[in-house]
Enzyme design. Structure first.
Site, PDB file in Angstrom:
ATOM      1  N   HIS B 424       0.812  -1.213   0.000  1.00 47.50           N
ATOM      2  CA  HIS B 424       0.000   0.000   0.000  1.00 47.50           C
ATOM      3  C   HIS B 424       0.846   1.264   0.000  1.00 47.50           C
ATOM      4  O   HIS B 424       0.350   2.360  -0.266  1.00 47.50           O
ATOM      5  CB  HIS B 424      -0.958   0.006   1.196  1.00 47.50           C
ATOM      6  N   ASP B 428      -2.247   2.300  -4.401  1.00 45.60           N
ATOM      7  CA  ASP B 428      -3.383   2.607  -3.535  1.00 45.60           C
ATOM      8  C   ASP B 428      -4.560   1.682  -3.838  1.00 45.60           C
ATOM      9  O   ASP B 428      -4.550   0.936  -4.808  1.00 45.60           O
ATOM     10  CB  ASP B 428      -3.749   4.083  -3.615  1.00 45.60           C
TER      11      ASP B 428
END
Lengths: 391, 453
Positions: B424, B428
């Site tokens: 992450h 995203d």
């Protein structure tokens, strides 16, 4: 399993088996019903048996030898087995494959490596080489007599051919060129003696593969004694296979007083040779071929010079290898070229792995993934150098 | 009687019950033993650890009739055939190994001949008198054998299944690799799976965890096995990955009916033309390559040392393969240029090499994205773990028929859950979900590739 071999039987049919031409004609007596009767206890007129293997696979043929040695009662009979293999290198029972043959070249050329169960040195087999195995009881073990069969046969088909067996059990042509080498195995009650016979082998392939894989190996394994070789065909250009095989069979019968005809056998036929495929699997395994190497050590200098820097850099490598596994490893790399931590990691990865470039590949790849940039390149370079030592 | 037996057994560390058992046997045998002792030749040169007044049977010749417990005999080199004088010894067995009668203990290589030396009786190898490779002549003492030692307490690395029944009450001290009876008969005592669905990690790699023999009487021992280097390294890397990456997983499901149908229609022709089978991996690999070229962030990686994001022009897909030795991850290079048949060929070739243990370092180097197929083991659902240094991994699971809603109706379709674990810090949520949906779109309708959508 061996019951059918020991039972005495009134079966005499097989001695009336017709002579088979080798090579192209399908054998009429290789159906399992008649070949399974091959190993029934003989009567006195058929105490010898001449077999010709239909397989050209070195592992199958070596397994066939083992099978006969283990399963046939050789106290009352003897067997001559004739066989040829597609190109392969065969090392002796107690030899070191890394010193005896060029493993990377063999891999490139698709030539397999096999370790036989008899002693002696390394040979190159191909379809131009005939192998003869004389199976007898231990009491009847007589190598010179067996070689006499070969030399006499050769002299009969080509009178005037100068072939002589030496006291080292080689056969020399013209007193100089080796055309046959010998090895044998003595088990509890039986024995076998096998020898090669160079008819029309590929001599350039032979010289390419029969050289060491890498320098710096110190071992007390049985060494090979290199000799200049020649093909029979070069000195007797009209001697074809059929004539040679017939001559050998006749001489074998004459020498030992047998009257057996040549019988084709198929080692892959499980009904005739139950359990042979298991022996073949064992002969193919890494643990047999490489793992049975007597303990040895490797000491060599690795050249680490890369294209970029002009400075020459080298690393000292010392490994002890037992049962084909790296027992210990020391790698002395200049600390300014690669941090000791990394060369240490590489050493840790190698210990316990097979002495083989593929054995440690997964571990080495894992190590390389943890680094990046210049360090990774150098580590990669070092790994390549180390792995190339392993053949 | 008792004094002799004590002397003979000193240093063996047997438990009392076993000794008394053996004592009884010895008492019985010694009666006959005395009657033959006069025929035996004593070896005066042999230093005895027992007082000379005690009757210890040391034989010069092989005694094949009665087996006297714990008699140590010296086996000599057999005479060589054909007037050969010397040979080299190659040991097959080591000190402490137990051998059966006629089992080969060593081979002697003389002059191109390999001669087997079998054991004259069952027992345990006590001492090797010649080093490996050493020269011997006919008659040279080769090794010492302690006879009748099936119940010997010497460290014997044979599986527990062969553990002597006589030693039942106190189990013999287990050497590290031996499998002693474990607590629960059902569950083998192997280490737990490395991580939740780490790519295809089901295979327990090393020989360190042999299948334990079914325990005789519900024992409760433990078995400690040292972790090997490879496992340690993998463990370290996984933890590093977990500590640096912000790992999350997003899921989706794929309707496999179209691709199954495509396969059914074309598989024979494919096999005929390309000589290999058409599987599902090629579809997923190609789908992944398509999605990766479309979303370069998933193909990129963060270089923590320089704090840079490294974007790559090429797509190298690592395919996790379980081999008997453990998990290996060979790489297919430049997948963006390949079609389904190229991919199948590459996978096939790598699979063959992996099976034959012939993967080279170059085959396993690098990779920008990993695909792991837990479905071959029947996995339904799971979170794969990223294979560092990469930023994402696709986990495929099993194909199971499930009722799904299609156009307001319930239909049974072959469905596969897919999972994408991603870093992450770099990728995203929206990118990850879009990426996975792209893979789903391609597999559900490969025509999407033709239309470049």
């Amino acid at each position: 399993m061996m019951l059918h071999l020991r039972r005495t039987s009134l079966l005499r049919g097989w001695s009336g088996v017709c002579r088979c031409q080798t090579g192209n004609q399908p054998s009429r007596n290789s159906s399992s019903s008649s070949t399974s009767s091959l190993f029934v206890a003989p009567d006195s007129s058929s105490a010898g048996l001449v077999l010709h293997s239909q397989s050209t696979n070195v592992y199958q043929n070596l397994a066939l030898e083992d099978w006969i040695d283990a399963n046939v009662d050789l106290q009352q009979r003897s067997i001559l087995l004739l066989w040829r293999n597609r190109p392969a290198v065969v090392i002796g029972r107690h030899q070191n494959p890394w010193t005896e043959c060029n493993l990377p070249a063999m891999r490139r050329m698709g030539i397999p490596l096999a370790r036989r169960r008899s002693g002696g040195g390394t040979v190159f087999h191909d379809l131009g080489n005939l192998n003869l195995t004389f199976f007898t009881s231990k009491k009847a073990y007589d190598r010179q007599r067996n070689l006499k069969v070969v030399t006499e046969a050769l002299r009969r088909v080509r009178p005037g051919l100068d072939v002589q067996a030496t006291d080292r059990f080689d056969i020399l042509l013209n007193g100089h060129y080796k055309i046959s080498g010998t090895a044998s195995r003595l088990s509890r009650k039986s024995s076998y003696h096998h020898c090669t016979l160079l008819h029309s082998a590929d001599r350039s392939a032979l010289s390419t593969v029969l050289r060491p894989s890498c320098p710096g190996i110190h071992s007390n394994a049985t060494p090979s004694v290199p000799s200049p070789v020649a093909n029979l065909l070069d000195h007797a250009p009209t001697l074809q296979w059929e004539e040679l095989l017939d001559g050998l069979v006749n001489q074998y019968n004459a020498e030992f007083g047998f009257s057996s005809a040549l019988t084709l056998v198929n080692p892959t036929d499980e009904s005739v040779f139950p359990g042979l495929s298991r022996m073949e699997t064992e002969l193919r395994s890494w643990d047999w071929t490489f793992g049975k190497t007597p303990k040895f050590s490797v000491q060599t200098l690795l050249d680490l010079t890369d294209g970029r820097s002009s400075a020459r850099s080298s690393a000292q490598l010392h490994m002890e290898v037992k049962n084909g596994l790296i027992e210990s490893c020391e790698l002395d790399v200049p600390a300014d070229w690669l941090p000791r931590r990394l060369s240490g990691e590489l050493v840790n990865m190698l210990v316990g792995e097979r002495f083989c470039p593929h054995g440690a590949a997964a571990a080495v790849a894992l190590l390389l993934r943890s680094e990046s940039g210049e360090l990774q390149t150098r580590l990669h370079h070092l790994c390549d150098a180390v792995l190339s030592v392993m053949g | 009687m008792l004094s002799r037996s004590r002397c003979v057994y000193q240093g063996l560390g047997r438990s009392l019950s076993a000794v008394s058992q053996v004592n009884n046997v010895l008492v019985r045998q010694s009666v006959s033993g005395f009657s033959v002792s006069s025929r035996l030749v004593y070896r005066n040169s042999q230093p005895c650890e027992v007082p000379s007044s005690v009757n210890v049977f040391h034989t010069r010749y092989f005694k094949t009739s009665a087996v006297h417990r714990d008699e140590v005999i010296t086996v000599k080199t057999p005479a060589f055939a054909e007037s050969v004088t010397e040979g080299d010894v190659r040991w097959e067995k080591a000190v402490g190994d137990s051998v059966t009668e006629d089992e080969v203990v060593c081979e002697i290589e003389t002059d191109k001949t390999s001669v087997q030396v079998p054991s004259p009786a069952a027992g345990v190898i006590e001492e090797l008198l010649v080093p490996d490779g050493g020269k011997v002549e006919g008659g040279t003492p080769l090794f010492k054998l302690r006879k009748g030692a099936a119940a010997a307490a010497k460290a014997d690395p044979s599986p527990a299944a062969e553990a002597p029944p006589a030693a039942a009450p106190p189990p013999p001290p287990p050497p590290p690799p031996a499998s002693t009876p474990t607590a629960m008969p059902t569950v083998p005592p192997v280490p737990p799976p490395t991580a939740p669905a780490k790519p295809v990690s089901a295979v327990k790699a090393t020989a360190a965890a042999p299948a334990p023999a079914p325990p005789a009487a519900g024992g409760r021992g433990e078995n400690r096995v040292k972790m090997n280097r490879m496992r340690l390294r993998i463990a370290q890397r996984l933890k590093e990955a977990q500590n640096t990456c912000a790992m999350l997983t997003t899921f989706n499901e794929v309707d496999m009916s179209n691709i199954q149908e495509m396969r059914k229609i074309h598989k024979d022709a494919f096999l005929k033309k390309h000589n290999i089978k058409l599987g599902f991996m090629s579809a997923f690999v190609k789908a992944a390559a398509h999605a990766l070229t479309d979303q370069p962030a998933v193909n990129a990686v963060i270089d923590d040392s320089t704090k840079e994001i490294v974007y790559r022009d090429y797509v190298d897909i690592s395919v996790a393969v379980a081999t008997p030795k453990g998990l290996v991850v060979p790489v297919i290079r430049n997948v963006e240029t390949m079609n389904f048949s190229d991919i199948e060929k590459a996978i096939n070739a790598l699979g063959e090499k992996a099976r034959k243990n012939e993967l080279a370092v170059e085959d396993m180097d690098g990779g920008t994205f990993t695909i792991s197929n837990g479905g071959v083991f029947g996995s339904l659902f799971g979170t794969p773990i990223i294979n560092p240094p990469q930023s994402a991994i696709l986990g495929m699971h099993g194909i199971f028929d499930r009722p799904v809603a299609i156009n307001g109706k319930v239909e049974i379709r072959p469905m596969m859950y897919v999972a994408l674990t991603y870093d992450h810090r770099l990728i995203d949520g929206r990118e990850a979900v879009t990426f996975l949906r792209k893979i789903k779109a391609v597999v559900e309708d490969p025509r999407v590739l033709l239309l470049d959508m």
